[in-house]
Design a protein around this motif. Structure first.
Motif, PDB file in Angstrom:
ATOM      1  N   TRP A  83       0.819  -1.226   0.000  1.00  0.00           N
ATOM      2  CA  TRP A  83       0.000   0.000   0.000  1.00  0.00           C
ATOM      3  C   TRP A  83       0.847   1.268   0.000  1.00  0.00           C
ATOM      4  N   LYS A  84       2.127   1.135   0.304  1.00  0.00           N
ATOM      5  CA  LYS A  84       3.017   2.302   0.410  1.00  0.00           C
ATOM      6  C   LYS A  84       2.417   3.312   1.392  1.00  0.00           C
ATOM      7  N   MET A  85       2.553   4.620   1.129  1.00  0.00           N
ATOM      8  CA  MET A  85       2.011   5.600   2.083  1.00  0.00           C
ATOM      9  C   MET A  85       0.605   6.013   1.650  1.00  0.00           C
ATOM     10  N   GLY A 115      14.039  -3.340   1.917  1.00  0.00           N
ATOM     11  CA  GLY A 115      14.849  -2.905   0.779  1.00  0.00           C
ATOM     12  C   GLY A 115      14.058  -2.514  -0.442  1.00  0.00           C
ATOM     13  N   HIS A 116      12.825  -2.063  -0.259  1.00  0.00           N
ATOM     14  CA  HIS A 116      12.061  -1.586  -1.409  1.00  0.00           C
ATOM     15  C   HIS A 116      12.837  -0.461  -2.103  1.00  0.00           C
ATOM     16  N   SER A 117      12.724  -0.380  -3.410  1.00  0.00           N
ATOM     17  CA  SER A 117      13.529   0.611  -4.141  1.00  0.00           C
ATOM     18  C   SER A 117      13.232   2.037  -3.698  1.00  0.00           C
ATOM     19  N   TYR A 176      11.690  -9.371  -7.180  1.00  0.00           N
ATOM     20  CA  TYR A 176      12.420  -8.641  -8.217  1.00  0.00           C
ATOM     21  C   TYR A 176      11.519  -7.535  -8.744  1.00  0.00           C
ATOM     22  N   GLU A 177      11.930  -6.293  -8.498  1.00  0.00           N
ATOM     23  CA  GLU A 177      11.136  -5.148  -8.927  1.00  0.00           C
ATOM     24  C   GLU A 177      12.013  -4.177  -9.705  1.00  0.00           C
ATOM     25  N   PRO A 178      11.978  -4.261 -11.038  1.00  0.00           N
ATOM     26  CA  PRO A 178      12.760  -3.293 -11.811  1.00  0.00           C
ATOM     27  C   PRO A 178      12.242  -1.879 -11.521  1.00  0.00           C
ATOM     28  N   ALA A 191       9.891   0.007 -13.727  1.00  0.00           N
ATOM     29  CA  ALA A 191       8.526  -0.514 -13.937  1.00  0.00           C
ATOM     30  C   ALA A 191       7.604  -0.192 -12.771  1.00  0.00           C
ATOM     31  N   ILE A 192       8.153   0.437 -11.726  1.00  0.00           N
ATOM     32  CA  ILE A 192       7.343   0.686 -10.529  1.00  0.00           C
ATOM     33  C   ILE A 192       6.542   1.972 -10.670  1.00  0.00           C
ATOM     34  N   GLY A 193       5.237   1.833 -10.603  1.00  0.00           N
ATOM     35  CA  GLY A 193       4.358   2.995 -10.627  1.00  0.00           C
ATOM     36  C   GLY A 193       4.364   3.742 -11.947  1.00  0.00           C
ATOM     37  N   THR A 194       4.966   3.147 -12.970  1.00  0.00           N
ATOM     38  CA  THR A 194       5.102   3.854 -14.245  1.00  0.00           C
ATOM     39  C   THR A 194       4.108   3.345 -15.281  1.00  0.00           C
ATOM     40  N   GLY A 196       6.123  -4.448 -10.144  1.00  0.00           N
ATOM     41  CA  GLY A 196       6.285  -3.315 -11.057  1.00  0.00           C
ATOM     42  C   GLY A 196       5.130  -3.275 -12.025  1.00  0.00           C
ATOM     43  N   SER A 197       4.114  -2.454 -11.663  1.00  0.00           N
ATOM     44  CA  SER A 197       2.935  -2.305 -12.514  1.00  0.00           C
ATOM     45  C   SER A 197       2.248  -3.632 -12.828  1.00  0.00           C
ATOM     46  N   MET A 198       2.280  -4.561 -11.897  1.00  0.00           N
ATOM     47  CA  MET A 198       1.535  -5.812 -12.089  1.00  0.00           C
ATOM     48  C   MET A 198       0.060  -5.494 -11.853  1.00  0.00           C
ATOM     49  N   GLY A 202       3.612 -11.876  -6.851  1.00  0.00           N
ATOM     50  CA  GLY A 202       3.832 -10.483  -7.199  1.00  0.00           C
ATOM     51  C   GLY A 202       3.725  -9.578  -5.993  1.00  0.00           C
ATOM     52  N   ILE A 203       4.410  -8.435  -6.124  1.00  0.00           N
ATOM     53  CA  ILE A 203       4.178  -7.325  -5.194  1.00  0.00           C
ATOM     54  C   ILE A 203       3.375  -6.316  -5.995  1.00  0.00           C
ATOM     55  N   ILE A 204       2.235  -5.937  -5.460  1.00  0.00           N
ATOM     56  CA  ILE A 204       1.303  -5.104  -6.204  1.00  0.00           C
ATOM     57  C   ILE A 204       1.170  -3.765  -5.489  1.00  0.00           C
ATOM     58  N   GLY A 205       1.575  -2.694  -6.149  1.00  0.00           N
ATOM     59  CA  GLY A 205       1.449  -1.371  -5.546  1.00  0.00           C
ATOM     60  C   GLY A 205       0.104  -0.754  -5.899  1.00  0.00           C
ATOM     61  N   GLY A 206       0.095   0.052  -6.957  1.00  0.00           N
ATOM     62  CA  GLY A 206      -1.112   0.791  -7.358  1.00  0.00           C
ATOM     63  C   GLY A 206      -2.370  -0.063  -7.404  1.00  0.00           C
ATOM     64  N   ALA A 207      -2.272  -1.233  -8.017  1.00  0.00           N
ATOM     65  CA  ALA A 207      -3.465  -2.074  -8.189  1.00  0.00           C
ATOM     66  C   ALA A 207      -3.905  -2.756  -6.892  1.00  0.00           C
TER      67      ALA A 207
END
Ligand code: PGA
Length: 251
Positions: free
Chosen positions: A11-13, A94-96, A166-168, A171-174, A212-214, A231-236
């Protein structure tokens, strides 16, 4: 041995406690029938409410970092004991974004990892190259250094309790996903680095996620790759509908 897929929301912040409550209530029925492991990594301030709401469900709750020190004069840090007392299961390390904005290094990730493991939290260790590094053909060098530095000195048993992501960075949030072939190639490489550090047999047991944008559109193709275990899912992960579609990719 089959590796159980693990889908983790990051969820990040985002999400106040009120918003977290709404999201989790909406999510619970949508993911209850999956065989995949479901995790939501929430802000510290949402942990207690998230744990309470997820009690008796198949959703596990994680944090997004943990201090390497056990306790003491470390203003703004949160200790493993504090997380455990709230019922936290997983922790992202260690998130980018931590590496990029908060000075996190392979050494600090490694110190946090050792503490998390000693205390019984389940770590998700993130690695990934920037666009510049990829364009300069440095992906493997960067990833090798992050994996070796991040996992240095842990036991075989600890390795099996650790998930790698593995999170390039590009590709994160882009909205730019690595192609499933690119993700598979690098994740296979991560596995080969782990095999060199430990053994091939152990490396084949470690779960390695892509991040990364999964999203619901690309998850199937990514998860069809033999080395991608989740997967690690941010935005979605911030919308119950989208996150549940990712969790239920195999339905
Ligand atoms: P994203 O974030 O899905 O929004 O790209 C993934 C992550 O940073 O963990």
């Amino acid at each position: 041995m089959a590796r159980k897929p693990i889908i983790a929301g990051n969820w990040k912040m985002n999400m106040t406690r009120v918003q977290a409550t709404e999201l989790i209530e909406e999510l619970k029925p949508l993911v209850k029938d999956t065989k995949n492991e479901v995790v939501i990594c929430v802000p510290y301030t949402d942990l207690d409410v998230a744990v309470k709401l997820c009690e008796g469900t198949n959703i596990k709750v994680g944090a997004q970092n943990v201090a390497w020190a056990e306790k003491g004069a470390f203003t703004a840090e949160i200790s493993a004991d504090m997380l455990l007392e709230l019922g936290t299961t997983y922790v992202i390390l260690g998130h980018s974004e931590r590496r990029q904005y908060f000075g996190e290094t392979d050494a600090s990730v490694n110190a946090r990892l050792k503490t998390a493991l000693a205390k019984g939290l389940k770590p998700i260790v993130c690695v990934g190259e920037t666009l510049e590094q990829r364009e300069k053909n440095r992906t493997k060098t960067v990833i090798r250094k992050q994996v070796m530095g991040g996992l240095a000195g842990i036991s075989e048993e600890d390795l099996l309790n650790t998930v790698i992501a593995y999170e390039p960075v590009w590709a994160i949030g882009t909205g730019k996903t690595a192609t499933s072939e690119q993700a598979e190639e690098t994740i296979k490489f991560v596995r080969s680095v782990i095999a060199k550090m430990f053994t091939r047999k152990l490396a084949n047991k470690v779960r390695i996620q892509y991040g990364g944008s999964m999203n619901p559109k690309n998850v199937k193709e990514l998860m069809a790759m033999p080395n991608i275990d989740g997967g690690i899912i941010g935005g979605a992960s911030l919308k119950a509908g989208d996150f549940s579609l990712v969790v239920n990719y195999d339905k």
